[in-house]
Design a protein around this motif. Structure first.
Motif, PDB file in Angstrom:
ATOM      1  N   LYS A 187       0.811  -1.217   0.000  1.00  0.00           N
ATOM      2  CA  LYS A 187       0.000   0.000   0.000  1.00  0.00           C
ATOM      3  C   LYS A 187       0.844   1.265   0.000  1.00  0.00           C
ATOM      4  O   LYS A 187       0.362   2.335  -0.382  1.00  0.00           O
ATOM      5  CB  LYS A 187      -0.929   0.005   1.219  1.00  0.00           C
ATOM      6  CG  LYS A 187      -1.984  -1.092   1.204  1.00  0.00           C
ATOM      7  CD  LYS A 187      -2.951  -0.911   0.062  1.00  0.00           C
ATOM      8  CE  LYS A 187      -4.060  -1.948   0.100  1.00  0.00           C
ATOM      9  NZ  LYS A 187      -5.018  -1.787  -1.017  1.00  0.00           N
ATOM     10  N   GLN A 188       2.091   1.177   0.477  1.00  0.00           N
ATOM     11  CA  GLN A 188       2.971   2.349   0.574  1.00  0.00           C
ATOM     12  C   GLN A 188       2.218   3.550   1.167  1.00  0.00           C
ATOM     13  O   GLN A 188       2.086   4.602   0.531  1.00  0.00           O
ATOM     14  CB  GLN A 188       3.536   2.704  -0.799  1.00  0.00           C
ATOM     15  CG  GLN A 188       4.466   1.625  -1.359  1.00  0.00           C
ATOM     16  CD  GLN A 188       5.102   2.011  -2.669  1.00  0.00           C
ATOM     17  OE1 GLN A 188       4.420   2.145  -3.679  1.00  0.00           O
ATOM     18  NE2 GLN A 188       6.411   2.197  -2.669  1.00  0.00           N
ATOM     19  N   PRO A 189       1.749   3.410   2.415  1.00  0.00           N
ATOM     20  CA  PRO A 189       0.883   4.443   3.012  1.00  0.00           C
ATOM     21  C   PRO A 189       1.669   5.588   3.644  1.00  0.00           C
ATOM     22  O   PRO A 189       1.388   6.006   4.766  1.00  0.00           O
ATOM     23  CB  PRO A 189       0.131   3.646   4.074  1.00  0.00           C
ATOM     24  CG  PRO A 189       1.166   2.675   4.571  1.00  0.00           C
ATOM     25  CD  PRO A 189       1.989   2.301   3.355  1.00  0.00           C
ATOM     26  N   VAL A 190       2.680   6.082   2.945  1.00  0.00           N
ATOM     27  CA  VAL A 190       3.562   7.099   3.518  1.00  0.00           C
ATOM     28  C   VAL A 190       3.675   8.300   2.592  1.00  0.00           C
ATOM     29  O   VAL A 190       3.417   8.214   1.390  1.00  0.00           O
ATOM     30  CB  VAL A 190       4.977   6.529   3.784  1.00  0.00           C
ATOM     31  CG1 VAL A 190       4.918   5.400   4.796  1.00  0.00           C
ATOM     32  CG2 VAL A 190       5.625   6.046   2.486  1.00  0.00           C
ATOM     33  N   LYS A 191       4.074   9.411   3.191  1.00  0.00           N
ATOM     34  CA  LYS A 191       4.321  10.616   2.413  1.00  0.00           C
ATOM     35  C   LYS A 191       5.421  11.410   3.106  1.00  0.00           C
ATOM     36  O   LYS A 191       5.573  11.348   4.331  1.00  0.00           O
ATOM     37  CB  LYS A 191       3.056  11.466   2.294  1.00  0.00           C
ATOM     38  CG  LYS A 191       2.969  12.279   1.021  1.00  0.00           C
ATOM     39  CD  LYS A 191       1.532  12.497   0.590  1.00  0.00           C
ATOM     40  CE  LYS A 191       1.457  12.931  -0.864  1.00  0.00           C
ATOM     41  NZ  LYS A 191       0.077  13.050  -1.341  1.00  0.00           N
ATOM     42  N   PHE A 192       6.166  12.186   2.299  1.00  0.00           N
ATOM     43  CA  PHE A 192       7.277  12.967   2.821  1.00  0.00           C
ATOM     44  C   PHE A 192       7.152  14.411   2.345  1.00  0.00           C
ATOM     45  O   PHE A 192       6.482  14.706   1.352  1.00  0.00           O
ATOM     46  CB  PHE A 192       8.613  12.374   2.351  1.00  0.00           C
ATOM     47  CG  PHE A 192       8.951  11.056   2.983  1.00  0.00           C
ATOM     48  CD1 PHE A 192       9.835  10.985   4.045  1.00  0.00           C
ATOM     49  CD2 PHE A 192       8.363   9.882   2.525  1.00  0.00           C
ATOM     50  CE1 PHE A 192      10.141   9.773   4.639  1.00  0.00           C
ATOM     51  CE2 PHE A 192       8.657   8.661   3.113  1.00  0.00           C
ATOM     52  CZ  PHE A 192       9.550   8.613   4.174  1.00  0.00           C
ATOM     53  N   SER A 193       7.807  15.299   3.072  1.00  0.00           N
ATOM     54  CA  SER A 193       7.840  16.705   2.673  1.00  0.00           C
ATOM     55  C   SER A 193       9.224  17.270   2.962  1.00  0.00           C
ATOM     56  O   SER A 193       9.989  16.714   3.759  1.00  0.00           O
ATOM     57  CB  SER A 193       6.770  17.517   3.410  1.00  0.00           C
ATOM     58  OG  SER A 193       7.024  17.524   4.807  1.00  0.00           O
ATOM     59  N   TYR A 194       9.513  18.383   2.310  1.00  0.00           N
ATOM     60  CA  TYR A 194      10.825  19.034   2.421  1.00  0.00           C
ATOM     61  C   TYR A 194      10.657  20.456   2.930  1.00  0.00           C
ATOM     62  O   TYR A 194       9.706  21.158   2.564  1.00  0.00           O
ATOM     63  CB  TYR A 194      11.501  19.052   1.049  1.00  0.00           C
ATOM     64  CG  TYR A 194      12.667  20.006   0.935  1.00  0.00           C
ATOM     65  CD1 TYR A 194      13.892  19.705   1.513  1.00  0.00           C
ATOM     66  CD2 TYR A 194      12.532  21.215   0.248  1.00  0.00           C
ATOM     67  CE1 TYR A 194      14.959  20.583   1.412  1.00  0.00           C
ATOM     68  CE2 TYR A 194      13.594  22.096   0.137  1.00  0.00           C
ATOM     69  CZ  TYR A 194      14.807  21.777   0.727  1.00  0.00           C
ATOM     70  OH  TYR A 194      15.855  22.647   0.630  1.00  0.00           O
ATOM     71  N   LYS A 195      11.579  20.872   3.784  1.00  0.00           N
ATOM     72  CA  LYS A 195      11.589  22.242   4.286  1.00  0.00           C
ATOM     73  C   LYS A 195      12.991  22.806   4.128  1.00  0.00           C
ATOM     74  O   LYS A 195      13.969  22.171   4.536  1.00  0.00           O
ATOM     75  CB  LYS A 195      11.170  22.277   5.764  1.00  0.00           C
ATOM     76  CG  LYS A 195      11.040  23.680   6.337  1.00  0.00           C
ATOM     77  CD  LYS A 195      10.547  23.618   7.779  1.00  0.00           C
ATOM     78  CE  LYS A 195      10.408  25.005   8.382  1.00  0.00           C
ATOM     79  NZ  LYS A 195       9.931  24.932   9.795  1.00  0.00           N
ATOM     80  N   GLU A 196      13.085  23.984   3.541  1.00  0.00           N
ATOM     81  CA  GLU A 196      14.391  24.587   3.284  1.00  0.00           C
ATOM     82  C   GLU A 196      15.118  24.926   4.581  1.00  0.00           C
ATOM     83  O   GLU A 196      14.507  25.104   5.631  1.00  0.00           O
ATOM     84  CB  GLU A 196      14.227  25.851   2.437  1.00  0.00           C
ATOM     85  CG  GLU A 196      13.756  25.587   1.017  1.00  0.00           C
ATOM     86  CD  GLU A 196      13.685  26.870   0.202  1.00  0.00           C
ATOM     87  OE1 GLU A 196      13.840  27.952   0.805  1.00  0.00           O
ATOM     88  OE2 GLU A 196      13.482  26.784  -1.017  1.00  0.00           O
ATOM     89  N   ALA A 197      16.426  25.052   4.460  1.00  0.00           N
ATOM     90  CA  ALA A 197      17.248  25.390   5.618  1.00  0.00           C
ATOM     91  C   ALA A 197      16.957  26.804   6.091  1.00  0.00           C
ATOM     92  O   ALA A 197      16.648  27.696   5.301  1.00  0.00           O
ATOM     93  CB  ALA A 197      18.728  25.256   5.260  1.00  0.00           C
ATOM     94  N   GLY A 198      17.063  27.002   7.408  1.00  0.00           N
ATOM     95  CA  GLY A 198      16.928  28.321   7.989  1.00  0.00           C
ATOM     96  C   GLY A 198      18.287  28.954   8.206  1.00  0.00           C
ATOM     97  O   GLY A 198      19.322  28.362   7.863  1.00  0.00           O
ATOM     98  N   PRO A 199      18.330  30.148   8.797  1.00  0.00           N
ATOM     99  CA  PRO A 199      19.604  30.847   9.022  1.00  0.00           C
ATOM    100  C   PRO A 199      20.607  30.021   9.821  1.00  0.00           C
ATOM    101  O   PRO A 199      21.806  30.066   9.557  1.00  0.00           O
ATOM    102  CB  PRO A 199      19.185  32.106   9.786  1.00  0.00           C
ATOM    103  CG  PRO A 199      17.752  32.311   9.412  1.00  0.00           C
ATOM    104  CD  PRO A 199      17.173  30.945   9.239  1.00  0.00           C
TER     105      PRO A 199
END
Length: 241
Positions: A187-199
């Motif tokens: 089923k591959q019941p997963v999801k991912f997200s990306y967040k850019e680097a901060g200072p």
């Protein structure tokens, strides 16, 4: 240990030769199990020469053949993130076993849980097992059929992460490796997200489950997170809390 190579050749093996595990592989697997149990608080056990859980009277009859050895994935009952840890460290052992020339298969329901000979301490439970052994020399029709079904059902890369603008190559490499991860009923019941680097912070990745219908999704998440880490290993980043 070449985990990327192991991912490229690993498959869910359901037919095994009824032979002993090589002593060298047993020694290395036991060393890894001891290390991962210490790191995680799990109670993973390598069970050898016991076929009751996969015998004729078990739920697996017709699904597996020649299974005499398995990893008992034991952890605390209702432990925090216990299933995710089961998936993460279990898959790490799967990939290591693959590099040792062994076949493996995650098994959640099609085995006789009561016949497993693992040791359970108070407030522990057996979450699932991983069949392990020497693969039969010829892939059975059953293995080919199931492998073909899985191949046609894999999610696209775009289905495995949220888009909020462009993402770096290392993130996509992680997602490509997630795409190759095994999961319950595929089923591959997963999801991912990306967040850019901060200072003063590294870029981050976040992974979560998108359903919890079968009770194994958190294990799938642990497997997927390990795959993501392997695929994105060349970059500097961290998991989002």
């Amino acid at each position: 240990m070449d985990y990327k190579h192991a991912i490229s050749v690993r498959y869910s093996c359901r037919s095994y030769l009824p032979q002993e595990l090589p002593a060298s592989a047993v020694e290395r697997l036991k060393a890894s199990i001891a290390e991962y149990n210490l790191l995680s608080g799990l109670h993973i056990q390598l069970i050898q020469n016991s076929d009751e859980a996969f015998g004729k009277l078990s739920k697996s009859y017709g699904m597996f053949s020649g299974v005499r050895h398995y990893l008992a994935m034991v952890g605390r009952s209702n432990g925090i993130h216990e299933k995710e840890k089961i998936g993460y460290y279990g898959e790490k052992l799967v990939l290591e076993a693959t590099e040792y020339g062994l076949g493996t298969c995650w098994v959640a329901g099609t085995y006789n849980k009561e016949a497993c000979v693992c040791q359970l301490e108070p407030r522990e439970e057996l979450y699932c097992v991983i069949a392990i052994g020497i693969p039969a020399p010829k892939t059975s029709f059953k293995d080919k059929l199931i492998k073909g079904m899985i191949r046609t059902k894999k999610k696209s890369l775009e289905e495995l992460y949220e888009k909020h603008g462009p993402v770096p190559d290392w993130f996509l490499q992680g997602i490509e490796t997630v795409q190759a991860a095994p999961s319950a009923m595929n089923k591959q019941p997963v999801k991912f997200s990306y967040k850019e680097a901060g200072p003063e912070a590294l870029p981050t990745a976040h992974g979560w489950i998108i359903s919890n219908k079968y009770g194994m999704e958190q294990i799938d998440l642990g497997i997927a997170k390990l795959h993501f880490e392997i695929g994105a290993a060349d970059a500097e980043w961290e998991w989002e809390d």
